[in-house]
Design a protein around this motif. Structure first.
Motif, mmCIF file in Angstrom:
data_model
loop_
_atom_site.group_PDB
_atom_site.id
_atom_site.type_symbol
_atom_site.label_atom_id
_atom_site.label_comp_id
_atom_site.label_asym_id
_atom_site.label_seq_id
_atom_site.Cartn_x
_atom_site.Cartn_y
_atom_site.Cartn_z
ATOM 1 N N ASP A 108 0.744 -1.118 0.018
ATOM 2 C CA ASP A 108 -0.075 -0.187 0.042
ATOM 3 C C ASP A 108 0.862 1.198 -0.105
ATOM 4 N N LEU A 109 0.688 2.181 -0.800
ATOM 5 C CA LEU A 109 1.110 3.462 -0.963
ATOM 6 C C LEU A 109 -0.276 4.203 -0.936
ATOM 7 N N HIS A 110 -0.741 4.538 0.007
ATOM 8 C CA HIS A 110 -2.082 5.299 0.185
ATOM 9 C C HIS A 110 -1.856 6.661 0.824
ATOM 10 N N TRP A 111 -1.318 6.531 1.939
ATOM 11 C CA TRP A 111 -0.862 7.630 2.555
ATOM 12 C C TRP A 111 0.423 7.942 2.013
ATOM 13 N N MET A 112 0.681 9.665 2.199
ATOM 14 C CA MET A 112 2.086 9.875 1.836
ATOM 15 C C MET A 112 3.209 9.648 2.432
ATOM 16 N N PRO A 113 3.091 9.609 3.915
ATOM 17 C CA PRO A 113 4.123 9.148 4.814
ATOM 18 C C PRO A 113 4.727 7.701 4.560
ATOM 19 N N HIS A 114 4.114 6.940 3.622
ATOM 20 C CA HIS A 114 4.598 5.767 2.993
ATOM 21 C C HIS A 114 5.591 5.779 2.073
ATOM 22 N N ALA A 115 5.703 7.165 1.474
ATOM 23 C CA ALA A 115 6.384 7.322 0.269
ATOM 24 C C ALA A 115 7.667 6.748 0.372
ATOM 25 N N HIS A 116 8.499 6.792 1.336
ATOM 26 C CA HIS A 116 9.780 6.185 1.372
ATOM 27 C C HIS A 116 9.788 4.632 1.770
ATOM 28 N N GLY A 117 8.898 4.348 2.819
ATOM 29 C CA GLY A 117 9.177 2.855 3.312
ATOM 30 C C GLY A 117 8.524 1.870 2.104
ATOM 31 N N ALA A 118 7.495 2.154 1.697
ATOM 32 C CA ALA A 118 6.809 1.488 0.513
ATOM 33 C C ALA A 118 7.692 0.993 -0.511
ATOM 34 N N ILE A 119 8.406 2.051 -0.963
ATOM 35 C CA ILE A 119 9.290 1.480 -2.169
ATOM 36 C C ILE A 119 10.606 0.914 -1.600
ATOM 37 N N GLU A 120 11.114 1.099 -0.327
ATOM 38 C CA GLU A 120 12.192 0.211 0.116
ATOM 39 C C GLU A 120 11.823 -1.271 0.328
ATOM 40 N N LEU A 121 10.324 -1.139 0.834
ATOM 41 C CA LEU A 121 9.893 -2.717 0.792
ATOM 42 C C LEU A 121 9.992 -3.354 -0.363
ATOM 43 N N ALA A 122 9.447 -2.608 -1.501
ATOM 44 C CA ALA A 122 9.340 -3.355 -2.709
ATOM 45 C C ALA A 122 10.782 -3.841 -3.235
ATOM 46 N N ARG A 123 11.919 -2.948 -2.694
ATOM 47 C CA ARG A 123 13.045 -3.268 -3.258
ATOM 48 C C ARG A 123 13.570 -4.745 -2.616
ATOM 49 N N ILE A 124 13.166 -4.786 -1.236
ATOM 50 C CA ILE A 124 13.582 -5.973 -0.564
ATOM 51 C C ILE A 124 12.681 -7.279 -1.055
ATOM 52 N N VAL A 125 11.594 -7.067 -1.542
ATOM 53 C CA VAL A 125 10.688 -8.099 -1.973
ATOM 54 C C VAL A 125 11.340 -8.465 -3.380
ATOM 55 N N LYS A 126 11.711 -7.741 -4.170
ATOM 56 C CA LYS A 126 12.457 -8.036 -5.514
ATOM 57 C C LYS A 126 13.767 -8.645 -5.350
ATOM 58 N N LYS A 127 14.370 -8.393 -4.291
ATOM 59 C CA LYS A 127 15.745 -8.903 -3.961
ATOM 60 C C LYS A 127 15.761 -10.365 -3.735
ATOM 61 N N TYR A 128 14.485 -11.050 -2.992
ATOM 62 C CA TYR A 128 14.181 -12.197 -2.341
ATOM 63 C C TYR A 128 13.460 -13.127 -3.277
ATOM 64 N N HIS A 129 12.548 -12.208 -4.324
ATOM 65 C CA HIS A 129 11.701 -12.919 -4.985
ATOM 66 C C HIS A 129 11.438 -12.229 -6.469
ATOM 67 N N PRO A 130 12.525 -12.183 -7.025
ATOM 68 C CA PRO A 130 12.749 -11.589 -8.312
ATOM 69 C C PRO A 130 11.747 -12.039 -9.493
ATOM 70 N N ASP A 131 11.019 -13.287 -9.471
ATOM 71 C CA ASP A 131 10.050 -13.715 -10.282
ATOM 72 C C ASP A 131 8.893 -13.359 -10.033
ATOM 73 N N SER A 132 8.479 -12.772 -8.772
ATOM 74 C CA SER A 132 7.124 -12.586 -8.479
ATOM 75 C C SER A 132 6.885 -11.250 -8.869
ATOM 76 N N LYS A 133 5.652 -10.875 -9.010
ATOM 77 C CA LYS A 133 5.095 -9.397 -9.252
ATOM 78 C C LYS A 133 4.992 -8.635 -8.097
ATOM 79 N N VAL A 134 5.370 -7.335 -8.179
ATOM 80 C CA VAL A 134 4.961 -6.329 -6.980
ATOM 81 C C VAL A 134 4.073 -5.324 -7.586
#
Length: 549
Positions: A64-90
């Motif tokens: 979720d990137l619904h509220w603006m205060p998540h603008a930083h953390g949401a993308i950092e989470l996405a990077r971690i997801v792709k790091k460990y699950h490169p074949d999954s969709k984000v």
């Protein structure tokens, strides 16, 4: 600023859309899981976010990137997801995602952005297409990348006319939590399990056009292509409350003024609630003043009592009118005694600093108005008045964001990346995305602390704060102000290593100031049974839900 929201300054809250999307996916045969990484990080310093994300196996990770205060953390989470699950969709979703979808989809860690405010059905359509290996070109509201990395922007055409087909079922969350044996991961915010608060939605969209609001009529039209509000029928809404009370003895926040769809809507809803005997405490929003007759109807409807939430934003009628709130101070002053004369157990009012046409005197006048407001009700009546900065960001999509010069604003952030960079700052004042013709960032910060002291002083003089609580609040407010000044001085240090080291020295003091800085955050808590205490009711509610099938 977090003194006036349920969560901590980390804003570890996910939108209720997670519950409705999960309910629709589960009904379509997909397995879902909500994992609140932020809550788990707050719960234990030993929690390893990367290890947790690596351990979760999924074809699609929705962030979720619904509220603006998540603008930083949401993308950092996405990077971690792709790091460990490169074949999954984000996938990203929410209001902020919808506004910045073109910027988000450019990022290598993001594959999908679902736009709009009623995305339950399009998400099921998307999952059906992905699971069958089909093309995504026909999925409404979706911005996506194909296997070659080419970007596609499907039209935003799915905008539900009403909310009657949306599944608002806390039972789905409870079942998924039990299946995954992960209570902490499913918590909406830190501490929710001890003092749970649930919500029911009257509407998506809004008929009101408050200039600073990212959920206004204007913003909904721009971000979600919503031309008018989509309401849940009064009968369905009452059914939502009934289902919640079958699972949990917890306060229920009804989002949206019941009168927004007209007086007939509110009366039909209250009549249905009386028939269903809603025993939980209910929290009602007001978008303008209300009469004694309305409060009388609320009082005779909700057996567990009711609370009122009201956000005039400013007691300066000129400022409030400019925002788009057309009611008078006289209407506010008539509303308060009418509520308490008709069973209202608590009435929360919220004011802000940093608004259009608001100078220092105007901002301070809102704090000073509390003297008269408290004099209108009994000393033991639960009137709580809050005053906080308009922070950290001007909402994208709002009229102020779209035409800042018209409203006297200078914005320091226009793109998502601009906002992400601001969130890296060590003080809330440095995170602020705006200044106005009437207030600099320094002014907004100083006036926020000044107003907090003024408000506490008047509350103490009115006999609503004892000496110890008053002195503690003033001490905390001034300590927070001093900490802000210390950070200001550190930020002037030219050597980056020395500056970083000095900033880390302020961490412990900052942590101590995380909650209840300029107000008593505990005032926002409603009495509720903990999740443990609710276990028998949860079990009975689940049994009833299986029988309903």
């Amino acid at each position: 600023m977090s003194d006036v929201i349920p969560s901590s300054p980390v804003f570890e809250m996910y939108p209720v859309g997670f519950m409705t999307i999960s309910s629709h996916l589960e009904a379509a045969g997909y397995r879902t899981r909500i994992c609140n990484i932020a809550v788990q990080m707050l719960s234990s310093e030993k929690f390893d976010a990367e290890r947790k994300i690596a351990s979760i196996d999924s074809d699609v990770y929705a962030i979720d990137l619904h509220w603006m205060p998540h603008a930083h953390g949401a993308i950092e989470l996405a990077r971690i997801v792709k790091k460990y699950h490169p074949d999954s969709k984000v996938e990203f979703g929410g209001f902020t995602s919808s506004y910045f979808h073109q910027e988000l989809i450019q990022r290598p860690e993001i594959d999908l952005v679902m736009r709009g405010d009623t995305t339950e059905v399009p998400t099921v359509m998307m999952m059906d297409a992905l699971s069958k290996g089909k093309d995504l070109s026909d999925i409404p509201n979706l911005t996506w990348k194909d296997d070659s990395g080419r970007i596609h922007e499907n039209p935003l055409t799915y905008v539900a006319e009403d909310l009657d087909d949306i599944l608002f079922d806390y039972g789905t969350m409870i079942k998924c939590t039990m299946r995954n044996l992960d209570v902490k991961g499913a918590l909406p915010w830190y501490g929710w399990d001890k003092l749970p608060l649930t919500s029911a939605f009257t509407v998506r969209g809004c008929s009101i056009n408050c200039a600073e609001c990212g959920g206004s009529h204007h913003a909904n039209g721009k971000v979600a292509c919503r031309k008018h509000p989509a309401f849940r029928s009064p009968e369905k809404l009452a059914g939502d409350l009934d289902r919640i009370q079958s699972y949990l003895n917890t306060p229920i926040f009804i989002v949206g003024d019941l009168r927004q769809a007209g007086p007939d809507y509110a009366m039909r809803f209250l009549e249905e609630c009386r028939a269903r005997r809603i025993r939980n405490h209910v929290i009602i929003e007001l978008f303008n003043g209300a009469t004694a007759d309305y409060f009388h109807e609320l009082d005779r409807t909700f057996e567990g009592g009711y609370t009122i939430e009201f956000s005039p934003d400013s007691h300066d009628e000129k400022v409030r009118s400019a925002l788009g709130k057309g009611y008078t101070n006289e209407a506010i002053e008539k509303t308060l005694p009418a509520a308490f004369a008709n069973g209202c157990q608590r009435f929360d009012m919220f004011y802000m600093n940093g608004l259009p046409f608001q100078d220092r005197e105007s901002a301070m006048s809102s704090a000073r108005a509390s003297r008269k407001l408290w004099s209108l009700v009994g000393r033991d009546d639960g009137l709580f008045i809050y005053n906080a900065p308009f922070a950290p960001f001007v909402d994208p999509g709002s009229r102020v964001f779209e035409e800042p010069e018209k409203w006297g604003y200078t914005l320091r952030a226009r793109t998502l990346e601009d906002h992400r960079r601001l969130l890296d700052n060590p003080s809330w004042k440095h995170v602020l995305s705006y200044e106005t013709k009437w207030m600099t960032r320094d002014d907004v910060a100083e006036i926020s602390y000044d107003a907090a002291i003024e408000l506490a002083t008047i509350e103490h003089q009115a006999g609503r704060l004892d000496d110890a609580v008053f002195e503690d609040r003033c001490r905390r407010t001034e300590f927070a102000r001093d900490l802000m000044h210390r950070v200001d001085e550190i930020m002037l240090i030219q050597d980056p290593e020395e500056r970083e080291a000095r900033l880390w020295e302020t961490k412990d003091d900052g942590m101590r100031m995380m909650n209840s800085t300029i107000a008593n955050k505990n005032d926002l808590d409603w009495k509720a049974s903990s999740i443990i205490a609710n276990t028998p009711r949860v079990a009975l509610g689940l049994a009833k839900s299986y029988l309903r099938r």
